[in-house]
Write an enzyme that holds these catalytic residues in place. Structure first.
Site, PDB file in Angstrom:
ATOM      1  N   CYS A 110       0.838  -1.205   0.000  1.00 43.42           N
ATOM      2  CA  CYS A 110       0.000   0.000   0.000  1.00 43.42           C
ATOM      3  C   CYS A 110       0.876   1.260   0.000  1.00 43.42           C
ATOM      4  CB  CYS A 110      -0.928   0.004   1.211  1.00 43.42           C
ATOM      5  SG  CYS A 110      -2.065   1.402   1.155  1.00 43.42           S
ATOM      6  N   GLY A 212      -0.355  -6.351 -12.172  1.00 47.22           N
ATOM      7  CA  GLY A 212       0.010  -5.120 -12.878  1.00 47.22           C
ATOM      8  C   GLY A 212      -0.340  -5.204 -14.345  1.00 47.22           C
ATOM      9  N   ARG A 236      -7.308  -3.399 -12.131  1.00 38.53           N
ATOM     10  CA  ARG A 236      -8.033  -2.344 -12.849  1.00 38.53           C
ATOM     11  C   ARG A 236      -8.576  -2.804 -14.189  1.00 38.53           C
ATOM     12  NH1 ARG A 236      -3.592   2.247 -12.449  1.00 38.53           N
ATOM     13  NH2 ARG A 236      -2.302   0.399 -12.714  1.00 38.53           N
TER      14      ARG A 236
HETATM   15  C1  LIG Z   1      -8.866   1.229  -6.338  1.00 37.56           C
HETATM   16  C2  LIG Z   1      -7.757   0.285  -5.977  1.00 37.56           C
HETATM   17  C3  LIG Z   1      -7.686  -0.236  -4.693  1.00 37.56           C
HETATM   18  C4  LIG Z   1      -6.654  -1.118  -4.337  1.00 37.56           C
HETATM   19  N1  LIG Z   1      -6.643  -1.653  -3.076  1.00 37.56           N
HETATM   20  C5  LIG Z   1      -5.711  -2.584  -2.742  1.00 37.56           C
HETATM   21  C6  LIG Z   1      -5.747  -3.241  -1.489  1.00 37.56           C
HETATM   22  O1  LIG Z   1      -6.626  -3.017  -0.642  1.00 37.56           O
HETATM   23  N2  LIG Z   1      -4.763  -4.158  -1.238  1.00 37.56           N
HETATM   24  C7  LIG Z   1      -3.782  -4.446  -2.143  1.00 37.56           C
HETATM   25  O2  LIG Z   1      -2.918  -5.279  -1.861  1.00 37.56           O
HETATM   26  N3  LIG Z   1      -3.732  -3.837  -3.341  1.00 37.56           N
HETATM   27  C8  LIG Z   1      -4.680  -2.933  -3.678  1.00 37.56           C
HETATM   28  N4  LIG Z   1      -4.666  -2.364  -4.911  1.00 37.56           N
HETATM   29  C9  LIG Z   1      -3.634  -2.744  -5.886  1.00 37.56           C
HETATM   30  C10 LIG Z   1      -4.133  -3.860  -6.805  1.00 37.56           C
HETATM   31  O3  LIG Z   1      -4.404  -5.023  -6.050  1.00 37.56           O
HETATM   32  C11 LIG Z   1      -3.108  -4.176  -7.922  1.00 37.56           C
HETATM   33  O4  LIG Z   1      -1.960  -4.765  -7.361  1.00 37.56           O
HETATM   34  C12 LIG Z   1      -2.703  -2.949  -8.705  1.00 37.56           C
HETATM   35  O5  LIG Z   1      -3.833  -2.166  -9.046  1.00 37.56           O
HETATM   36  C13 LIG Z   1      -1.910  -3.289  -9.962  1.00 37.56           C
HETATM   37  O6  LIG Z   1      -2.663  -3.947 -10.913  1.00 37.56           O
HETATM   38  P1  LIG Z   1      -3.307  -3.198 -12.219  1.00 37.56           P
HETATM   39  O7  LIG Z   1      -2.204  -2.417 -12.886  1.00 37.56           O
HETATM   40  O8  LIG Z   1      -3.810  -4.338 -13.048  1.00 37.56           O
HETATM   41  O9  LIG Z   1      -4.384  -2.332 -11.690  1.00 37.56           O
HETATM   42  C14 LIG Z   1      -5.665  -1.464  -5.281  1.00 37.56           C
HETATM   43  C15 LIG Z   1      -5.734  -0.922  -6.563  1.00 37.56           C
HETATM   44  C16 LIG Z   1      -6.758  -0.073  -6.924  1.00 37.56           C
HETATM   45  C17 LIG Z   1      -6.808   0.475  -8.319  1.00 37.56           C
END
Ligand SMILES: Cc1cc2nc3c(=O)[nH]c(=O)nc-3n(C[C@H](O)[C@H](O)[C@H](O)COP(=O)(O)O)c2cc1C
Length: 347
Positions: A110, A212, A236
């Site tokens: 985080c 990611g 996302r």
């Molecule tokens: C709105 C939002 C909330 C997220 N909340 C968490 C969370 O509570 N715990 C966590 O480990 N990652 C959290 N993430 C990160 C995602 O789990 C993920 O690792 C990150 O978005 C990268 O993936 P992406 O590029 O496909 O979005 C969050 C991401 C987004 C966009």
């Protein structure tokens, strides 16, 4: 315990999962209605939004479900904790298990200031020894697998995910998820899957999940078959596009993602999710929480700006119903549907 490496199933410690396509924990997104949709659409594992260990430990017995919203019949499911005190995290892990979690995950990624200021999330991951202490306490405290989700490192000059993952494996952590960005990148730029592969090379045998920019089912299959990772977590890429999950699972099961959904099929799944939110959270809260999901469904729709302007006024279940029919009537925009972009989050 070593992972069962196959493109169609994955074992994390003692937990056998039907496939290695997971839903990422996302604060404000992966509540119970979201997870129930994801489970029905084939996710191998879903995860709660992150919960502060202190909030869970201090919550009165009768409000635990509000702090961590696991359903009694929701399996398999992981509960994600954030915190940095070994005893507090061990106690919170026990509560997660008592509430039905099959796996307890720790948020080591985080990036948000209010979390890193407290020495948790991505700040904890900078201190390998302290992180090991926290995870070791949790592994000793619960009978279920304990996993960790980390970024590559704090910044590009301090990449430590391979060392951290190896150290955590040595104290019994059952799997790691690696988000291929640094804390300083937050959600910008692209995830670095070569760096994620370094983590897979660094561990002895626990599963490594990649996170990611997971948006392409064929790429997911290639990465798993090439041994870059054992599975992926979708984040996302799924916003406004439930079919990405379905198509990725289909790609692994049968080597083909199946046909792309049309506008109406996409909207039908979105609508199912909004209805579940209203049912679970109640009309007032459910509709408000559903607003951002409605915005994502509107993207790529003809006359999107006009429809979007009405979202803030959605208050009642019938407003949602009306919106659904209006979006459907408006149809796909001239540019077609495109996946929304995001800029913030918690991991
Ligand atoms: C709105 C939002 C909330 C997220 N909340 C968490 C969370 O509570 N715990 C966590 O480990 N990652 C959290 N993430 C990160 C995602 O789990 C993920 O690792 C990150 O978005 C990268 O993936 P992406 O590029 O496909 O979005 C969050 C991401 C987004 C966009």
């Amino acid at each position: 315990m070593p992972a069962t490496l196959s493109a169609s199933s994955l074992r994390i410690g003692t937990v056998e999962l039907a496939n290695p396509i997971f839903i990422a924990p996302m604060a404000g997104i992966t509540d119970r209605p979201f997870r129930s949709m994801a489970r029905e659409l084939g996710a191998g594992l879903t995860c709660s939004e992150m919960t502060a260990a202190a909030a869970l430990v201090r919550a009165p017995e009768d409000s635990l479900q509000r702090v961590l919203d696991l359903a009694p019949d929701e399996h398999p499911v992981a509960a994600q904790l954030v915190g940095n005190d070994p005893q507090m995290m061990a106690d919170a892990a026990q509560i997660c298990v008592a509430m039905g979690a099959d796996i307890v995950d720790v948020n080591l990624g985080c990036p948000v200031p209010k979390v890193v200021r407290l020495g948790s999330g991505a700040a904890l991951a900078r201190q390998v020894d302290r992180t090991v202490e926290v995870l070791q306490a949790m592994v000793s405290a619960v009978p279920v697998p304990v996993t960790a989700k980390m970024r590559l490192g704090w910044d590009h000059d301090s990449i430590n995910a391979p060392d951290l993952a190896r150290a955590l494996e040595a104290v019994g952590v059952a799997a790691v998820t690696v988000h291929g960005r640094t804390r300083c990148q937050r959600y910008t730029g692209y995830a670095d899957w070569e760096q994620i592969a370094r983590v897979k090379e660094a561990v002895e045998g626990i599963p490594v999940l990649g996170s990611g920019d997971v948006r392409d089912p064929r790429e997911v299959e290639r990465r798993i078959r090439a041994g870059v990772v054992d599975g992926v977590v979708i984040a996302r890429g799924m916003m406004g596009d439930w079919h990405l999950l379905q198509q990725t699972v289909a790609q692994l099961r049968q080597g083909d993602p199946g046909p792309d959904p049309n506008f109406q099929e996409r909207l039908t799944l979105a609508r199912d999710h909004w209805d579940r939110m209203v049912e679970f959270h109640g009309e007032r809260r459910g509709v408000r929480l559903a607003r951002k999901f409605v915005v994502w469904a509107i993207k790529g729709c003809a006359g999107a700006a006009r429809l979007r302007a009405r979202v803030a006024d959605l208050e009642r279940a019938e407003d949602i119903d009306e919106m659904y029919w209006d979006i459907l009537a408006a149809g796909e925009g001239p540019q077609g549907w495109h996946r929304p972009e995001f800029s913030s989050g918690e991991g």
